[in-house]
Enzyme design. Sequence first.
Site, short mmCIF file in Angstrom:
data_model
loop_
_atom_site.label_atom_id
_atom_site.label_comp_id
_atom_site.label_asym_id
_atom_site.label_seq_id
_atom_site.Cartn_x
_atom_site.Cartn_y
_atom_site.Cartn_z
N GLU A 32 0.76 -1.09 0.12
CA GLU A 32 0.11 -0.14 -0.17
C GLU A 32 0.93 1.48 0.23
OE1 GLU A 32 -3.09 0.19 -1.26
OE2 GLU A 32 -3.87 -1.01 0.36
N LEU A 123 -12.37 0.97 -3.17
CA LEU A 123 -12.33 -0.08 -4.06
C LEU A 123 -12.18 0.40 -5.44
CD1 LEU A 123 -15.24 -2.34 -2.52
CD2 LEU A 123 -12.95 -2.59 -2.23
N GLU A 158 -7.70 10.76 -13.55
CA GLU A 158 -7.79 11.09 -12.44
C GLU A 158 -6.89 12.43 -11.86
OE1 GLU A 158 -9.48 8.78 -10.46
OE2 GLU A 158 -8.95 10.03 -8.42
N ASP A 170 -4.42 1.45 -9.33
CA ASP A 170 -5.92 1.13 -9.60
C ASP A 170 -6.23 1.07 -10.80
OD1 ASP A 170 -5.72 1.81 -6.78
OD2 ASP A 170 -6.73 3.73 -6.89
N TYR A 220 -3.68 12.54 0.88
CA TYR A 220 -3.12 11.55 -0.23
C TYR A 220 -1.94 12.45 -0.93
CZ TYR A 220 -2.26 8.28 -3.89
OH TYR A 220 -1.75 7.24 -4.58
C1 GLA Z 1 -5.22 4.91 -3.91
C2 GLA Z 1 -4.40 5.36 -5.22
C3 GLA Z 1 -3.49 4.19 -5.55
C4 GLA Z 1 -2.67 4.04 -4.38
C5 GLA Z 1 -3.51 3.43 -3.12
C6 GLA Z 1 -2.51 3.52 -1.76
O1 GLA Z 1 -6.02 3.84 -4.18
O2 GLA Z 1 -5.32 5.73 -6.06
O3 GLA Z 1 -2.70 4.76 -6.82
O4 GLA Z 1 -1.55 4.94 -4.23
O5 GLA Z 1 -4.33 4.63 -2.92
O6 GLA Z 1 -1.96 2.31 -2.05
#
Ligand code: GLA
Length: 383
Positions: A32, A123, A158, A170, A220
């Site tokens: 992660e 998700l 995104e 993702d 983030y």
């Molecule tokens: C989100 C981001 C991913 C990744 C995760 C953490 O889902 O979109 O790119 O960085 O967080 O692992």
Amino acid sequence: MKNELTRLFIEQFQTSPQVIVRSPGRVNIIGEHADYNNGFVLPAAIDKAAYIAISLRADDEIHLCAVDLKENFSTNIHNLKPIGDVSWSNYILGSAAQFVKKGISLKGFNALLTSDVPIGAGLSSSAAVECATVFALDYLLRTGYERIEMVSMAQKAEHEYAGVMCGIMDQFASMMGKANQVIKLDCRSLSYQYVPFKLDGIKILLLNTNVKHSLASSEYNTRRAECEKAIELIKPHHPSVASLRDATVEMLDQYVLPVNELVYRRSRFVVDEMERLNDACKYLEQNDIASMGECMFETHEGLSSQYEVSCKELDFLVNFVKDRPEVIGARMMGGGFGGCTINLVQENAIAQLISEIKPAYEAAMNLPLDFYIASIENGTEIL
Ligand code: GLA
């Protein structure tokens, strides 16, 4: 699904869709906040997906309809830009904009969207919409892009239209997923390998806190900047270190810890997590699921106390299952600050676990607890 979407599309636009694309949400077993640090991740596409039906128009107009939300949005191909807070349309418009940026002459289109990927649950409901849109437009505009190219277009959608500087995981998982396999993806080289993930008698149980934290996207981006800060501190001494993938604990101890304790904790988590992913993959190969599960618990601990992207609801769910022998591993998943925990659980114990954890969570947190048993499915496809 196909018939129902066709019916709704005709009702909305008085014409038939030319293509219907399904693109799934994802889980991540371990690894992660590793993708934007050029590390490895271990995601898989799941049985919850976004579906988009599209037909091209003879004019320049774009008409969008989100069936589940009962919302419509219209614009035209000369006016592509992110819209305030109508987020679902940003994912579609951002994806369409990628074609224009590549010099493709975009045409007007009608699009109808539905999705059963829960929103804000970690998700990747947004990646699912982006991948579905890019794939459908690639088909209709006959651009013939490789999937890997479309992954990158969806990721840019995104970045540019949702303002989240996400890594590649993702969109990659949504586009490239394969049934019953997890993807071991090297986010630096983008080379990848499918690893069978069929655990006898064990299921992936997702527990949804129903917390959608408004901090998620700004925090983030802050974490990303903190990781870059660590690189800045190391680079003068080791010019070849381009990302945390190249960093060692010794480097962090020597060059980051004395200068910035917060940045140390963040980067230390990432470097440890990269190591953990390696271990977890080894355990998976050896079919040592118990040890792999331990790694997941450790990841949660790190995300909560070092990387600080958990919240009390996620911690509650992981603590609740931690000492239960039927739960092999559990942790928060995705960006953080809410969403789901991922749990590997003995199938025959799931009903009992739910009957205990649901009332306990709801009483303690005053929020509903939703749960899904996820299966691993194929990535983006035309229906
Ligand atoms: C989100 C981001 C991913 C990744 C995760 C953490 O889902 O979109 O790119 O960085 O967080 O692992």
